[in-house]
Write an enzyme that holds these catalytic residues in place. Structure first.
Site, PDB file in Angstrom:
ATOM      1  CB  CYS A   3      -0.947   0.000   1.191  1.00  0.00           C
ATOM      2  SG  CYS A   3      -2.292  -1.191   1.049  1.00  0.00           S
ATOM      3  CB  ALA A  34      -0.298   1.256  -4.108  1.00  0.00           C
ATOM      4  CD  GLU A  35      -1.530   7.144   0.344  1.00  0.00           C
ATOM      5  OE1 GLU A  35      -1.905   8.300   0.586  1.00  0.00           O
ATOM      6  OE2 GLU A  35      -1.935   6.154   0.944  1.00  0.00           O
ATOM      7  CB  THR A  36       5.005   6.058  -2.912  1.00  0.00           C
ATOM      8  OG1 THR A  36       5.078   5.931  -1.487  1.00  0.00           O
ATOM      9  CG2 THR A  36       6.187   6.872  -3.424  1.00  0.00           C
ATOM     10  CB  SER A  92       0.951  10.389  -3.877  1.00  0.00           C
ATOM     11  OG  SER A  92      -0.055   9.869  -3.049  1.00  0.00           O
TER      12      SER A  92
END
Length: 138
Positions: free
Chosen positions: A57, A60-62, A65
């Site tokens: 996660c 994925a968020e990095t 974003s």
């Protein structure tokens, strides 16, 4: 479509104490239309020795974003902040490096959403995540 240089990519994540740096995330390619990065499994494992779902996660968020931030800056002079992430973990890894590829589902004026696919070195899908970021004016 503007793609960032290697130096620009490094500066996006290489901040003192940043989570991406501590997790060993490296950006390979970054534009609003596609962000690619890698992360080592070693050091990002849960007690059973498997890649931690939270680490997937974070990757994925990095990546999502970064794409949303590039979109916000290019289109609106704004910034992007994550508001939702969900992930399905299909399988895990015990070693090696995983790769994430973020591609946009929607690039709007107020919302940007990305699908992020995390794979192992054999190309097997480990995780599918969806990230939504709000676009804000600075």
């Amino acid at each position: 479509m503007e793609t960032l240089s290697a130096d620009d990519l490094t500066s996006l994540l290489d901040l003192p104490g940043s989570l991406a740096t501590r997790m060993g995330i490296t950006l390979i390619e970054a534009s609003p239309e596609r962000v690619v990065g890698t992360m080592p499994v070693e050091g990002n494992q849960q007690p059973y020795g498997l890649l931690h779902g939270g680490a997937s996660c974070v990757l994925a968020e990095t990546l999502g974003s970064v794409g949303a931030a590039l979109h916000a800056a290019r289109e609106h002079g704004g910034i992007a902040v994550g508001v939702d992430i969900n992930a399905t973990h299909h399988r895990s890894a015990r070693s090696g490096v995983v790769t994430g590829v973020a591609t946009p589902l929607h690039l709007g004026k107020s919302i940007a959403s990305y699908e992020v696919v995390v794979t192992n070195s054999a190309g097997d899908r480990l995780c599918t995540a969806r990230l939504t970021c709000a676009i804000r004016q600075p």
